[in-house]
Design an enzyme around this catalytic site. Structure first.
Site, PDB file in Angstrom:
ATOM      1  N   MET A   1       0.850  -1.195   0.000  1.00 32.09           N
ATOM      2  CA  MET A   1       0.000   0.000   0.000  1.00 32.09           C
ATOM      3  C   MET A   1       0.882   1.239   0.000  1.00 32.09           C
ATOM      4  SD  MET A   1      -3.433  -0.929   2.068  1.00 32.09           S
ATOM      5  CE  MET A   1      -2.833  -0.601   3.700  1.00 32.09           C
TER       6      MET A   1
ATOM      7  N   HIS B   1       9.425  -3.529   3.271  1.00 31.08           N
ATOM      8  CA  HIS B   1       9.023  -3.758   1.870  1.00 31.08           C
ATOM      9  C   HIS B   1      10.247  -4.096   1.012  1.00 31.08           C
ATOM     10  CE1 HIS B   1       5.685  -0.925   3.188  1.00 31.08           C
ATOM     11  NE2 HIS B   1       5.022  -1.978   2.764  1.00 31.08           N
TER      12      HIS B   1
HETATM   13  O1  PAF Z   1      -0.066  -5.855   3.619  1.00 31.69           O
HETATM   14  C1  PAF Z   1      -0.489  -4.904   2.922  1.00 31.69           C
HETATM   15  O2  PAF Z   1       0.175  -3.901   2.709  1.00 31.69           O
HETATM   16  C2  PAF Z   1      -1.893  -4.996   2.325  1.00 31.69           C
HETATM   17  O3  PAF Z   1      -2.762  -5.639   3.182  1.00 31.69           O
HETATM   18  C3  PAF Z   1      -1.893  -5.655   0.935  1.00 31.69           C
HETATM   19  C4  PAF Z   1      -1.454  -7.108   0.997  1.00 31.69           C
HETATM   20  C5  PAF Z   1      -0.985  -4.875  -0.015  1.00 31.69           C
HETATM   21  C6  PAF Z   1      -3.311  -5.627   0.358  1.00 31.69           C
HETATM   22  O4  PAF Z   1      -3.784  -4.327   0.228  1.00 31.69           O
END
Ligand code: PAF
Length: 292
Positions: free
Chosen positions: A31, A38
């Site tokens: 997101m 990430h």
């Molecule tokens: O973990 C996240 O950032 C969100 O839940 C995802 C998997 C991108 C779905 O919107």
């Protein structure tokens, strides 16, 4: 060069070309508001696939009324700069309208911004995160399904920090026979132990210090786990009880295979999971422990 694609048809065309060249494709759904957690997913993706697509989409469907959908950080330009040094081939950043087009039948409309068919996550999705955030996991599984159907990757990567999400995604993939491999990447922590999260940016320096009690409670549970479940729970409660700035939502010890609470005499691997508020910010964390 990293390309940015905004529409479903663009990303599909790009993946088709990539596949025709024989490449194995990884999808890292996010997101945005990217941090080192990430980037660990992106690095792992580079090790298991030839090309990596990062999706950046703040999914309205997984936010409940009164949650932080409006204030959730949206910073695409900064995210693109963060990704630039990494081997990411494409960023898929669709609009809400593209992912959730308004259907012509008004009965399909819902105030959450989502419309039409939804994935239902089932009983486990009503526990823990789902108890506080009703409908959250239906929203997560719906958007993950859409992203998988749009990108059709060989492998999709998630962070272990969202342990219940990982459990439910894996179960959805099994239940719906989705032919995509799921890779789970360990939690990345700050020096003091705080699990990295996009929501950490809401914390003041003092709140960050208080938030260290979350990982400390998990460490205490792990240390007492050889004595059994109740001792592990008590050790965690002691740490959290000594942190007045932390308001506990839940602390539970679950069976990693079912995500249901373990019995008092459970032996072997278990997952300690917790959520707590520091100020108005809700944080989650988890750790595998071995009950003796
Ligand atoms: O973990 C996240 O950032 C969100 O839940 C995802 C998997 C991108 C779905 O919107």
């Amino acid at each position: 060069m990293m390309r940015v694609v905004e529409t479903i048809s663009q990303v599909r065309d790009w993946v088709a070309e990539t596949r025709a060249a024989g490449a194995r494709v990884a999808l890292v759904p996010t997101m945005g508001a990217l941090h080192a957690g990430h980037l660990a997913l992106v690095e792992r993706a580079g090790a298991v696939a030839d090309v990596t697509i990062v999706s950046i989409f703040v999914n309205p469907l997984q936010f409940g009324p009164g949650e932080d959908l409006e204030r959730y950080p949206r910073m695409l330009d900064a995210d693109l700069r963060t990704l630039a040094p990494f081997p990411v081939s494409a960023v898929f950043a669709p609009s809400v309208e593209d992912l959730y087009p308004v259907r012509s039948h008004p009965a399909d409309e819902s105030p959450s911004g989502g419309r039409g068919t939804r994935v239902t996550a089932g009983h486990v999705a009503t526990l823990f995160e789902g108890a506080t955030r009703p409908g959250h996991f239906d929203g997560v599984l719906t958007v993950v399904s859409k992203l998988l159907n749009i990108v059709r990757p060989d492998v999709v990567l998630f962070g272990q920090k969202d342990a219940q999400q990982v459990f439910l995604v894996k179960r959805m993939m099994a239940d719906l026979n989705v032919p995509v491999t799921v890779e789970v990447v360990p939690i990345v922590r700050e020096d003091g132990g705080l699990a990295l999260s996009s929501r950490n940016r809401y914390l003041s320096a003092q709140q960050k210090q208080s938030a260290v009690a979350l990982s400390a409670s998990l460490a205490a549970a792990a240390a007492s786990a050889p004595a059994g479940r109740d001792e592990a729970l008590a050790a965690a409660q002691q740490v959290l009880g000594a942190a007045p700035a932390v308001r506990l939502d839940y602390f539970a010890i679950v069976d990693p295979d079912t995500f249901l609470p373990v019995a008092a005499d459970h032996r072997g691997l278990a997952l300690a999971v917790l959520a707590a508020y520091v100020g108005t910010t809700r944080l989650i964390d988890n750790r595998l422990i071995t009950l003796g």
